[in-house]
Scaffold this motif. Structure first.
Motif, PDB file in Angstrom:
ATOM      1  N   UNK A   8       2.155  -1.188   6.526  1.00 50.00           N
ATOM      2  CA  UNK A   8       1.413   0.069   6.670  1.00 50.00           C
ATOM      3  C   UNK A   8      -0.060  -0.190   6.386  1.00 50.00           C
ATOM      4  N   UNK A   9      -0.907   0.158   7.348  1.00 50.49           N
ATOM      5  CA  UNK A   9      -2.346   0.086   7.166  1.00 50.49           C
ATOM      6  C   UNK A   9      -2.824   1.481   6.772  1.00 50.49           C
ATOM      7  N   UNK A  10      -3.591   1.575   5.672  1.00 53.58           N
ATOM      8  CA  UNK A  10      -4.012   2.882   5.187  1.00 53.58           C
ATOM      9  C   UNK A  10      -5.379   2.833   4.549  1.00 53.58           C
ATOM     10  N   UNK A  11      -5.943   4.013   4.391  1.00 51.93           N
ATOM     11  CA  UNK A  11      -7.213   4.148   3.683  1.00 51.93           C
ATOM     12  C   UNK A  11      -6.927   4.149   2.181  1.00 51.93           C
ATOM     13  N   UNK A  45      -9.858  -0.204   3.343  1.00 52.14           N
ATOM     14  CA  UNK A  45      -8.499  -0.190   3.890  1.00 52.14           C
ATOM     15  C   UNK A  45      -7.599  -1.162   3.136  1.00 52.14           C
ATOM     16  N   UNK A  46      -6.323  -0.826   3.082  1.00 53.59           N
ATOM     17  CA  UNK A  46      -5.331  -1.703   2.448  1.00 53.59           C
ATOM     18  C   UNK A  46      -4.088  -1.784   3.309  1.00 53.59           C
ATOM     19  N   UNK A  47      -3.322  -2.839   3.077  1.00 55.39           N
ATOM     20  CA  UNK A  47      -2.004  -2.977   3.679  1.00 55.39           C
ATOM     21  C   UNK A  47      -0.965  -2.798   2.589  1.00 55.39           C
ATOM     22  N   UNK A  48       0.093  -2.090   2.918  1.00 55.00           N
ATOM     23  CA  UNK A  48       1.250  -2.007   2.032  1.00 55.00           C
ATOM     24  C   UNK A  48       2.415  -2.608   2.798  1.00 55.00           C
ATOM     25  N   UNK A  49       3.053  -3.585   2.192  1.00 58.11           N
ATOM     26  CA  UNK A  49       4.234  -4.202   2.771  1.00 58.11           C
ATOM     27  C   UNK A  49       5.425  -3.668   1.979  1.00 58.11           C
ATOM     28  N   UNK A  50       6.310  -2.933   2.652  1.00 54.84           N
ATOM     29  CA  UNK A  50       7.460  -2.327   1.974  1.00 54.84           C
ATOM     30  C   UNK A  50       8.743  -2.826   2.615  1.00 54.84           C
TER      31      UNK A  50
END
Length: 163
Positions: A8-11, A45-50
């Protein structure tokens, strides 16, 4: 039950992680692993790997719910063939004198990094697939006494596309 990896790419916002976790909680999905890292080019921006575990039929519903969060920019479902996954393990072990040569062979064979050695105590770093780390832990238990283990959890990245 299926296991899926979402990228997930998010602010970067203060409460976005709690809102994301809440969506998974409401749909009955179990979060097996989560890692977060800032994007290098754009620090906003950040990436979340779930890595999640749940029923396949709810994946589209979860993605729709996630996109309702204004901070979410892009969601990618990582297909096993399309991504590489690794886990980092730090392990502190005490080696019996008779097994010093065995641990040296294991270190060389599996490209394990030695972080520290002091009086038959080793701190080792292993970076590999979860399945391989599991096998290595079983072998290490036969060679020495495990004092402490620290694991990163799963991290993943998409493969480079062929042209």
């Amino acid at each position: 039950m299926i296991k899926k990896n979402l990228l997930i790419l998010l602010e970067n916002q203060s409460d976005v992680l709690s809102r994301i976790i809440n969506i998974f909680f409401k749909t009955g999905y179990q979060i097996k692993n989560i890692s977060i890292y800032k994007q290098k080019k754009d620090k906003t921006l950040s990436y979340i790997n779930i890595q999640i575990l749940g029923k396949k039929k709810f994946i589209p519903q979860i993605i729709k719910q996630l996109y309702k969060l204004i901070d979410i920019l892009k969601i990618t479902i990582l297909n096993k063939k399309k991504y590489i996954e690794r886990e980092i393990l730090l392990i502190k072990i005490k080696i019996k004198k008779k097994n010093i040569e065995k641990i040296k062979i294991l270190i060389k064979k599996f490209k394990i990094k030695i972080i520290s050695i002091y009086k038959k105590k080793y701190i080792l770093q292993i970076v590999d697939k979860k399945s391989k780390i599991k096998k290595l832990l079983k072998i290490i238990q036969t060679i020495g006494n495990i004092i402490k283990i620290s694991r990163s959890g799963l991290i993943a990245i998409s493969r480079i596309k062929k042209i």
